[in-house]
Scaffold this motif. Structure first.
Motif, mmCIF file in Angstrom:
data_model
loop_
_atom_site.group_PDB
_atom_site.id
_atom_site.type_symbol
_atom_site.label_atom_id
_atom_site.label_comp_id
_atom_site.label_asym_id
_atom_site.label_seq_id
_atom_site.Cartn_x
_atom_site.Cartn_y
_atom_site.Cartn_z
ATOM 1 N N UNK A 98 0.918 -1.253 -0.089
ATOM 2 C CA UNK A 98 0.032 -0.007 -0.149
ATOM 3 C C UNK A 98 0.666 1.194 0.088
ATOM 4 N N UNK A 99 1.808 1.258 0.987
ATOM 5 C CA UNK A 99 2.629 2.435 0.983
ATOM 6 C C UNK A 99 3.459 2.685 -0.259
ATOM 7 N N UNK A 100 4.060 1.497 -0.940
ATOM 8 C CA UNK A 100 4.733 1.678 -2.036
ATOM 9 C C UNK A 100 3.881 2.253 -3.307
ATOM 10 N N UNK A 101 2.749 1.669 -3.293
ATOM 11 C CA UNK A 101 1.763 2.096 -4.351
ATOM 12 C C UNK A 101 1.535 3.476 -4.330
ATOM 13 N N UNK A 102 1.217 3.887 -3.073
ATOM 14 C CA UNK A 102 0.838 5.028 -2.963
ATOM 15 C C UNK A 102 2.011 6.216 -3.230
ATOM 16 N N UNK A 103 3.083 5.841 -2.849
ATOM 17 C CA UNK A 103 4.400 6.583 -3.645
ATOM 18 C C UNK A 103 4.532 6.716 -4.918
ATOM 19 N N UNK A 104 4.394 5.497 -5.551
ATOM 20 C CA UNK A 104 4.897 5.258 -6.936
ATOM 21 C C UNK A 104 3.724 6.047 -7.906
ATOM 22 N N UNK A 110 -5.450 8.230 0.760
ATOM 23 C CA UNK A 110 -5.755 6.771 0.776
ATOM 24 C C UNK A 110 -6.961 6.697 1.767
ATOM 25 N N UNK A 111 -8.023 5.918 1.393
ATOM 26 C CA UNK A 111 -9.022 5.524 2.287
ATOM 27 C C UNK A 111 -9.101 4.433 2.855
ATOM 28 N N UNK A 112 -9.203 3.904 4.218
ATOM 29 C CA UNK A 112 -8.987 2.803 4.882
ATOM 30 C C UNK A 112 -10.240 2.570 5.872
ATOM 31 N N UNK A 113 -10.494 1.484 5.993
ATOM 32 C CA UNK A 113 -11.392 1.147 7.068
ATOM 33 C C UNK A 113 -11.100 0.974 8.485
ATOM 34 N N UNK A 134 0.963 10.206 2.197
ATOM 35 C CA UNK A 134 -0.200 10.574 1.477
ATOM 36 C C UNK A 134 -1.344 10.850 2.521
ATOM 37 N N UNK A 135 -2.193 12.178 2.143
ATOM 38 C CA UNK A 135 -3.261 12.163 3.233
ATOM 39 C C UNK A 135 -4.082 11.059 3.311
ATOM 40 N N UNK A 136 -4.742 10.452 4.467
ATOM 41 C CA UNK A 136 -5.434 9.390 4.714
ATOM 42 C C UNK A 136 -6.773 9.648 5.429
ATOM 43 N N UNK A 137 -7.729 8.925 4.912
ATOM 44 C CA UNK A 137 -9.116 8.841 5.342
ATOM 45 C C UNK A 137 -9.448 7.719 6.206
ATOM 46 N N UNK A 138 -9.907 7.487 7.365
ATOM 47 C CA UNK A 138 -10.353 6.342 8.309
ATOM 48 C C UNK A 138 -11.662 6.428 8.322
ATOM 49 N N UNK A 139 -12.650 5.646 7.493
ATOM 50 C CA UNK A 139 -13.905 5.373 7.800
ATOM 51 C C UNK A 139 -14.259 4.230 8.798
ATOM 52 N N UNK A 140 -15.124 4.739 9.506
ATOM 53 C CA UNK A 140 -15.298 4.135 10.980
ATOM 54 C C UNK A 140 -16.497 3.078 10.643
ATOM 55 N N UNK A 141 -16.531 1.933 11.400
ATOM 56 C CA UNK A 141 -17.588 0.685 11.204
ATOM 57 C C UNK A 141 -18.994 1.286 11.199
ATOM 58 N N UNK A 142 -19.125 2.141 12.492
ATOM 59 C CA UNK A 142 -20.365 2.393 13.234
ATOM 60 C C UNK A 142 -20.760 4.048 12.935
ATOM 61 N N UNK A 143 -20.223 4.521 11.823
ATOM 62 C CA UNK A 143 -20.323 5.720 11.667
ATOM 63 C C UNK A 143 -21.933 6.255 11.237
#
Length: 303
Positions: A98-104, A110-113, A134-143
């Motif tokens: 994931x990190x390598x892909x984000x850089x290259x 990046x959006x992650x759960x 890279x900026x990163x968004x954490x989506x929560x389970x019970x949002x």
């Protein structure tokens, strides 16, 4: 103030029930973030190379094709009109891939759960949060799947100005309303100046408001945005932010992450890290300064 863009986004999927929460959120709000291109990435751990048998490569490729087909079907259930979407499946260490892909591929976001009751250790998301350039968004389970109120904690630094910039961008593309919060301290030893705690807190609030006015002027931000000033007292800054977020029914918290330059340190400020992994149902967006820690991360990935 530097531009903040989420145009090209990497959405990580782990083939669990959490994918549904992530896909629902992204499909609902990708236009609000200004996202134009999405790569949905699933990383599977390397198949044990010690296994040797006839047809191994064919079986491995067949498994990858099956996973790809399932993910394509899952993504196709959600609406991403006018957005270029691609599904990728890779093998290896999830964090490294994931990190390598984000850089290259130069992703903007990046959006992650982030799970609570669902299975999973959260180790991968922790590593990504700490080291991602890279900026990163954490989506929560019970949002609460809405985007009406955005809260940005500010300390009047360059990093918090980027967080405000991100909030302004989302507000402009959605019906969300932006508000800010600043938490200030009363210095130890205040009583030596012959004033009560309350009196000194009032003085420090005045300083904070002056700093806020300068922050708005420097970054050319409209004065219409409210800022809530809170003295820390006996509570932690994290507690104050989340209490205010709940009271104001905030749907998203945006924070600026001050990176570290020491190679032995993690690449995420302690406040930002505590915000991300606090047991809460509010999605958190960490804004990283473009290019910060990039050379260090590239060195780490090359090891």
């Amino acid at each position: 103030m530097s531009e903040v863009s989420f145009r090209k986004t990497l959405v990580t999927l782990d083939a669990t029930l959490m994918d549904g929460f992530v896909l629902e959120y992204v499909s609902n709000f990708y236009k609000s973030f200004g996202i134009k291109e999405i790569v949905f990435l699933h990383v599977i751990k390397d198949i044990d190379t010690r296994i040797e048998m006839d047809g191994y490569t064919e079986a491995e490729n067949g498994a990858l094709d099956e996973i790809m087909a399932k993910l394509n079907r899952k993504v196709s259930q959600y609406d991403f009109k006018d957005c270029k979407c691609t599904v990728e499946v890779k093998q290896g260490s999830p964090s490294s891939i994931i990190l390598k892909h984000a850089v290259e591929a130069s992703f903007d976001l990046i959006v992650m759960g982030r799970k609570r009751s669902l299975g999973g250790s959260g180790i991968v998301s922790s590593h990504i949060a700490r080291k991602s350039p890279t900026s990163i968004l954490f989506v929560t389970q019970n949002m609460n799947p809405s985007l009406r109120n955005i809260l940005v904690p500010v300390d009047f630094s360059e990093h918090s100005s980027l967080a405000v910039k991100a909030g302004l961008r989302i507000e402009a593309l959605s019906e969300a309303k932006l508000s800010l919060i600043n938490i200030f301290d009363v210095p130890l030893g205040y009583y030596k100046l012959g004033k009560t705690y309350e009196e000194f807190a009032k003085i420090m609030e005045g300083h904070a408001k002056n700093d806020f006015d300068l922050f708005l002027k420097t970054n050319k931000i409209d004065k219409k945005y409210p800022c809530h000033f809170n003295v820390r007292g006996s509570k932690s800054k994290i507690d104050i932010v989340f209490e205010h977020a709940l009271d104001s029914r905030s749907d998203l918290i945006i924070i600026g992450s001050q990176g570290r330059t020491n190679a032995s340190a993690v690449l995420l400020g302690s406040f930002a890290e505590k915000m991300v992994f606090r047991d809460t149902d509010i999605p958190v967006l960490i804004i990283k300064k473009e290019g910060e820690n990039m050379s260090l991360l590239q060195a780490l990935l090359s090891l």
